[in-house]
Every structure is written in C-alpha cells, then in structure tokens.
Design a protein around this motif. Structure first.
Motif, PDB file in Angstrom:
ATOM      1  N   PRO A 111       0.838  -1.201   0.000  1.00 26.51           N
ATOM      2  CA  PRO A 111       0.000   0.000   0.000  1.00 26.51           C
ATOM      3  C   PRO A 111       0.870   1.246   0.000  1.00 26.51           C
ATOM      4  CG  PRO A 111       0.063  -0.975   2.191  1.00 26.51           C
ATOM      5  CD  PRO A 111       0.774  -1.939   1.285  1.00 26.51           C
ATOM      6  N   LEU A 112       0.312   2.342  -0.490  1.00 22.91           N
ATOM      7  CA  LEU A 112       1.006   3.626  -0.440  1.00 22.91           C
ATOM      8  C   LEU A 112       0.563   4.368   0.814  1.00 22.91           C
ATOM      9  CD1 LEU A 112       0.857   4.853  -4.159  1.00 22.91           C
ATOM     10  CD2 LEU A 112       2.559   3.403  -3.029  1.00 22.91           C
ATOM     11  N   VAL A 113       1.517   4.981   1.490  1.00 21.99           N
ATOM     12  CA  VAL A 113       1.274   5.634   2.773  1.00 21.99           C
ATOM     13  C   VAL A 113       1.322   7.144   2.579  1.00 21.99           C
ATOM     14  CG1 VAL A 113       2.084   5.891   5.154  1.00 21.99           C
ATOM     15  CG2 VAL A 113       2.288   3.684   3.992  1.00 21.99           C
ATOM     16  N   LEU A 114       0.365   7.843   3.198  1.00 20.93           N
ATOM     17  CA  LEU A 114       0.340   9.303   3.143  1.00 20.93           C
ATOM     18  C   LEU A 114       1.357   9.865   4.127  1.00 20.93           C
ATOM     19  CD1 LEU A 114      -1.038  12.008   2.267  1.00 20.93           C
ATOM     20  CD2 LEU A 114      -2.600  11.679   4.204  1.00 20.93           C
ATOM     21  N   VAL A 115       2.243  10.736   3.628  1.00 19.85           N
ATOM     22  CA  VAL A 115       3.175  11.466   4.500  1.00 19.85           C
ATOM     23  C   VAL A 115       3.099  12.940   4.143  1.00 19.85           C
ATOM     24  CG1 VAL A 115       4.755   9.531   4.890  1.00 19.85           C
ATOM     25  CG2 VAL A 115       5.097  11.015   2.912  1.00 19.85           C
ATOM     26  N   TYR A 141      13.591  12.721  -6.221  1.00 19.12           N
ATOM     27  CA  TYR A 141      12.590  11.726  -6.601  1.00 19.12           C
ATOM     28  C   TYR A 141      11.496  12.385  -7.427  1.00 19.12           C
ATOM     29  CZ  TYR A 141      14.864   8.712  -3.203  1.00 19.12           C
ATOM     30  OH  TYR A 141      15.787   7.968  -2.525  1.00 19.12           O
ATOM     31  N   TYR A 142      10.909  11.591  -8.297  1.00 14.06           N
ATOM     32  CA  TYR A 142       9.918  12.110  -9.220  1.00 14.06           C
ATOM     33  C   TYR A 142       8.632  11.302  -9.110  1.00 14.06           C
ATOM     34  CZ  TYR A 142      13.953  14.523 -11.112  1.00 14.06           C
ATOM     35  OH  TYR A 142      15.059  15.311 -11.248  1.00 14.06           O
ATOM     36  N   CYS A 143       7.533  11.974  -9.369  1.00 14.47           N
ATOM     37  CA  CYS A 143       6.219  11.325  -9.307  1.00 14.47           C
ATOM     38  C   CYS A 143       6.130  10.226 -10.355  1.00 14.47           C
ATOM     39  CB  CYS A 143       5.119  12.369  -9.520  1.00 14.47           C
ATOM     40  SG  CYS A 143       3.440  11.682  -9.588  1.00 14.47           S
ATOM     41  N   GLU A 144       5.637   9.073  -9.951  1.00 15.44           N
ATOM     42  CA  GLU A 144       5.528   7.930 -10.860  1.00 15.44           C
ATOM     43  C   GLU A 144       4.516   8.171 -11.972  1.00 15.44           C
ATOM     44  OE1 GLU A 144       7.175   5.124 -10.997  1.00 15.44           O
ATOM     45  OE2 GLU A 144       8.435   5.447  -9.237  1.00 15.44           O
ATOM     46  N   PHE A 145       3.625   9.156 -11.806  1.00  9.84           N
ATOM     47  CA  PHE A 145       2.563   9.370 -12.788  1.00  9.84           C
ATOM     48  C   PHE A 145       2.841  10.563 -13.698  1.00  9.84           C
ATOM     49  CE2 PHE A 145       0.616   7.082  -9.266  1.00  9.84           C
ATOM     50  CZ  PHE A 145       0.028   6.029  -9.941  1.00  9.84           C
ATOM     51  N   CYS A 146       3.177  11.714 -13.126  1.00  8.08           N
ATOM     52  CA  CYS A 146       3.383  12.909 -13.954  1.00  8.08           C
ATOM     53  C   CYS A 146       4.846  13.172 -14.257  1.00  8.08           C
ATOM     54  CB  CYS A 146       2.759  14.142 -13.285  1.00  8.08           C
ATOM     55  SG  CYS A 146       3.622  14.705 -11.797  1.00  8.08           S
ATOM     56  N   GLY A 147       5.758  12.504 -13.550  1.00 10.62           N
ATOM     57  CA  GLY A 147       7.181  12.664 -13.817  1.00 10.62           C
ATOM     58  C   GLY A 147       7.796  13.930 -13.249  1.00 10.62           C
ATOM     59  N   LYS A 148       7.030  14.721 -12.509  1.00  4.09           N
ATOM     60  CA  LYS A 148       7.557  15.964 -11.954  1.00  4.09           C
ATOM     61  C   LYS A 148       8.227  15.702 -10.603  1.00  4.09           C
ATOM     62  CE  LYS A 148       4.218  18.971 -14.281  1.00  4.09           C
ATOM     63  NZ  LYS A 148       3.146  19.986 -14.121  1.00  4.09           N
ATOM     64  N   LEU A 149       9.110  16.641 -10.236  1.00  2.00           N
ATOM     65  CA  LEU A 149       9.895  16.495  -9.012  1.00  2.00           C
ATOM     66  C   LEU A 149       8.998  16.464  -7.771  1.00  2.00           C
ATOM     67  CD1 LEU A 149      12.848  16.491  -7.872  1.00  2.00           C
ATOM     68  CD2 LEU A 149      12.586  18.973  -7.605  1.00  2.00           C
ATOM     69  N   ILE A 150       9.320  15.588  -6.839  1.00  2.84           N
ATOM     70  CA  ILE A 150       8.642  15.541  -5.547  1.00  2.84           C
ATOM     71  C   ILE A 150       9.277  16.592  -4.640  1.00  2.84           C
ATOM     72  CG2 ILE A 150       8.263  14.159  -3.467  1.00  2.84           C
ATOM     73  CD1 ILE A 150       6.515  13.238  -5.711  1.00  2.84           C
ATOM     74  N   ASN A 180       9.638   1.058   0.922  1.00  2.00           N
ATOM     75  CA  ASN A 180      10.362  -0.162   0.556  1.00  2.00           C
ATOM     76  C   ASN A 180      10.832  -0.123  -0.896  1.00  2.00           C
ATOM     77  OD1 ASN A 180       9.972  -1.310   3.085  1.00  2.00           O
ATOM     78  ND2 ASN A 180       8.002  -2.187   2.515  1.00  2.00           N
ATOM     79  N   CYS A 181       9.984   0.418  -1.773  1.00  2.00           N
ATOM     80  CA  CYS A 181      10.264   0.392  -3.210  1.00  2.00           C
ATOM     81  C   CYS A 181      10.705   1.750  -3.754  1.00  2.00           C
ATOM     82  CB  CYS A 181       9.021  -0.069  -3.973  1.00  2.00           C
ATOM     83  SG  CYS A 181       8.377  -1.662  -3.424  1.00  2.00           S
ATOM     84  N   ARG A 182      10.794   2.761  -2.875  1.00  2.00           N
ATOM     85  CA  ARG A 182      11.100   4.124  -3.322  1.00  2.00           C
ATOM     86  C   ARG A 182      10.133   4.556  -4.428  1.00  2.00           C
ATOM     87  NH1 ARG A 182      15.907   2.341  -1.287  1.00  2.00           N
ATOM     88  NH2 ARG A 182      17.186   3.908  -0.225  1.00  2.00           N
ATOM     89  N   TYR A 183       8.875   4.380  -4.130  1.00  2.00           N
ATOM     90  CA  TYR A 183       7.789   4.695  -5.072  1.00  2.00           C
ATOM     91  C   TYR A 183       7.070   5.926  -4.536  1.00  2.00           C
ATOM     92  CZ  TYR A 183       3.807   3.639  -8.200  1.00  2.00           C
ATOM     93  OH  TYR A 183       2.821   3.679  -9.164  1.00  2.00           O
ATOM     94  N   ILE A 185      -0.261  13.714  -4.402  1.00  2.00           N
ATOM     95  CA  ILE A 185      -1.577  13.356  -3.873  1.00  2.00           C
ATOM     96  C   ILE A 185      -2.603  13.204  -5.001  1.00  2.00           C
ATOM     97  CG2 ILE A 185      -3.504  14.129  -2.436  1.00  2.00           C
ATOM     98  CD1 ILE A 185      -1.106  13.287  -0.825  1.00  2.00           C
ATOM     99  N   LYS A 186      -2.756  14.247  -5.814  1.00  2.00           N
ATOM    100  CA  LYS A 186      -3.762  14.227  -6.877  1.00  2.00           C
ATOM    101  C   LYS A 186      -3.455  13.153  -7.912  1.00  2.00           C
ATOM    102  CE  LYS A 186      -6.749  17.486  -5.855  1.00  2.00           C
ATOM    103  NZ  LYS A 186      -8.192  17.201  -5.681  1.00  2.00           N
ATOM    104  N   CYS A 187      -2.183  12.949  -8.220  1.00  2.00           N
ATOM    105  CA  CYS A 187      -1.819  11.943  -9.222  1.00  2.00           C
ATOM    106  C   CYS A 187      -2.209  10.548  -8.755  1.00  2.00           C
ATOM    107  CB  CYS A 187      -0.319  12.003  -9.511  1.00  2.00           C
ATOM    108  SG  CYS A 187       0.214  13.513 -10.350  1.00  2.00           S
ATOM    109  N   ALA A 188      -2.010  10.270  -7.475  1.00  2.00           N
ATOM    110  CA  ALA A 188      -2.360   8.949  -6.944  1.00  2.00           C
ATOM    111  C   ALA A 188      -3.869   8.757  -6.901  1.00  2.00           C
ATOM    112  CB  ALA A 188      -1.766   8.770  -5.555  1.00  2.00           C
TER     113      ALA A 188
END
Length: 338
Positions: A194-198, A210-219, A230-233, A237-240
């Motif tokens: 699961p993905l955890v909100l931080v 790190y970059y968003c897995e969906f839009c590719g923009k910088l986190i 665990n997976c550095r994923y 918020i909106k993309c997920a």
C-alpha cells in the motif's frame, strides 16, 4: 475517489468525472447547461459525479453532503438528507419558494425543509466555531472558512475551488477534502505494497531527487505525498487519487505486447554453445534457421550473413580466434560482431 453508490440514484453507481468538458450527449455533442440533481445549480466545471446514460449528475460537494444535520431553527428533531421528487416546495430557512426536486434536509414529523445551501451553511457554521488541528500542520490550529474559494492548496498543490481550512497563525491553506485524505491507499500500479500518506519527504530520502511515478515531476521535500518506502515509489496526492487502472492493449486474438515479443528473448539452454550469447541481443532482425545458425541482413552487404562461432573444418575461411562473426558464404565476406 472513483465510483460511488448514492441514495439518489440506486440503479447505477455514479462515476467520478474529472473533466466536465468531456461529457457529451447521445449524439456526441457537448451537453448544454446541466443542473446538479442535488442543489439544482448549473454545473460549470470542477469534479462531478454522474451517471451519463441516465443524465444524472452531482457536484462533488453535493454527492458528499452530510446525511443528517441539526439546525438551530428546528432544534426539536434532526434533519435528514432526502431527494425531493416533488415540485413547488419551500425552504423553511431562507423562505425560497417554488423549488423543484433536488435535495432537502427534511424533518418528516414536522414537514420542515432546509435547502442544501442552508443545510451546508449550518454545518459550516458549527465546524467554523471549532479550532481544528491536523497532523499535516501540527504547529498551529486551523479554522474552516464558510465560503469556498479557488486557491493553491498547501496539501495537494492543486488549485481547485473548495471549502478550506486556513491557519490561524501562518499562511497555510488546505482544502477541506484534503483534511480527510486516506492514510493508506492501494493502487493496481503498485500492487505489492500500500502507499502511505506522508506530509513531507522522509528524512532518509532528503539527499536524493525523486519524481512522481505518474506525472514525472519532481517531488517537493515539504509537499504531501503518497509513497512506498520499501520500493522508493512516490506520487503526488492528486496523481495517486486520480490514477486510472493500467490496461494492457490486446488485439482481436487476445495477445498482449509481451506475448508478441516473447520470441525475441534469449532462451536457455541454447541450441548451440555460443561463445558470447549476449551478443545476440545486439543483432538486428535476427532469426534462427533449421540448423541453429543466425541469419541477418546488414546494410554493408547485399546478401544475408550467417553467424559462425568457430572454424568448422578446412572448407571454412579463417574466421579468427573463435569470436562470433557474420559471414557471406557466397562472397566469403566477413563482418566482425561488435
């Protein structure tokens, strides 16, 4: 977010429509002005829940109205949210007459009605009187504002119109909906965990980008995000929340791209003991013949070239020290592999 079941339309689930401009009628034309089934106000944009075949649509805030409220003008009984399938009813709070259908906060015992605007105003008035604390902004208290506004939310970084919490001390604004985000979500894009909100990038990730897995923009380091440590994923918020289910296109025979390219892989054990089988990965348009040899077409020669790994007797030209090379047996022309 996604599909919801709503008491006002039990026949079908209501689907989330993020872009109202994409909604068309049966002829494929953009729909004319459509009113929300709940508040009877025009839908001009924003998030909408709807059943397109039945032409029933709700503003997101109308789809998520509180089912029961207490109103100071009718303290004897609570008011229940109902769909008024009648015409010419009157709001007993603002005295608006001639209302048709739509939602009402209603007391069945006293036949007391409050329209959705009056009902929402009452709820907001009660909530605004309470100082609110949120772990995403722990230093100060927040106050709910009774009017919606369009602004860039410090939680989701999106500029949506919504009711909002405002910090009593600093310049922090947060959508009311962001205050109740799920602490964990499951996405088919990342099925293992699961993905955890931080509320900021964890300290052990600060030294990396790190970059968003969906839009590719910088986190951003101080931005809210969903992530799997665990997976550095990482995901905004909106993309997920708006992520669509991944799909694998297939043809009429039901084959996927993976199945189409399965024969391009190297399979072990191999037919022949190649000196360096990984070099086959660099060959273009390679195909195995009946004798296990590899044949390619090369831009430098008019005839096909056959892969040879080592000399095969006196009839074979001197091919070198056992390294794979391509040979045209018609011309005895040699081409070394890279």
């Amino acid at each position: 977010m996604g599909d919801i079941k709503h008491f006002s339309h039990e026949e079908h689930p209501l689907k989330l429509i993020e872009n109202w401009e994409t909604v068309v009628d049966d002829t494929g034309e953009k729909r004319e002005v459509v009113c929300c089934y709940g508040c009877r106000e025009p839908i001009l944009g924003g998030l909408v829940y709807g059943c397109t075949p039945c032409s029933q649509f709700l503003h997101e805030k109308c789809a998520n109205l509180a089912p029961v409220i207490n109103h100071h003008l009718h303290p004897m009984h609570p008011l229940m949210l109902v769909a008024r399938n009648i015409s010419a009813w009157t709001c007993d709070v603002c005295d608006t007459r001639g209302l048709e259908n739509g939602f009402s906060y209603w007391c069945s015992s006293c036949d007391f009605d409050a329209c959705t605007k009056c009902g929402i105003a009452t709820v907001l008035r009660e909530e605004a009187s309470i100082k609110f604390k949120h772990e995403g902004h722990p230093k100060h208290t927040l106050t709910l504002q009774s009017r919606s506004a369009s602004f860039c939310c410090d939680a989701c970084q999106a500029k949506d119109e919504d009711f909002f919490y405002q910090c009593d001390t600093c310049d922090f604004w947060m959508h009311k909906t962001c205050a109740s985000l799920a602490h964990t979500i499951d996405l088919p894009h990342h099925p293992n965990h699961p993905l955890v909100l931080v509320y900021s990038l964890p300290d052990n990730f600060y030294n990396f980008r790190y970059y968003c897995e969906f839009c590719g923009k910088l986190i951003l380091k101080n931005g809210w995000l969903y992530h799997c440590a665990n997976c550095r994923y990482f995901s905004h918020i909106k993309c997920a929340l708006n992520a669509e289910k991944p799909s694998i296109p297939s043809d009429s025979l039901g084959t996927s791209p993976l199945e189409d390219h399965i024969n391009e892989f190297l399979h072990f054990p191999m037919i022949d003991a190649f000196t360096d089988p990984l070099k086959l990965l660099h060959l273009e348009k390679a195909s195995l013949d009946d004798n296990g040899a590899t044949e390619i077409s090369h831009w430098s020669h008019d005839h096909p070239l056959i892969l040879n790994v080592e000399p095969q007797g006196n009839n074979t030209p001197n091919l070198g020290c056992g390294d794979p090379i391509e040979v045209c047996y018609g011309c005895i022309r040699q081409l070394s592999l890279p």
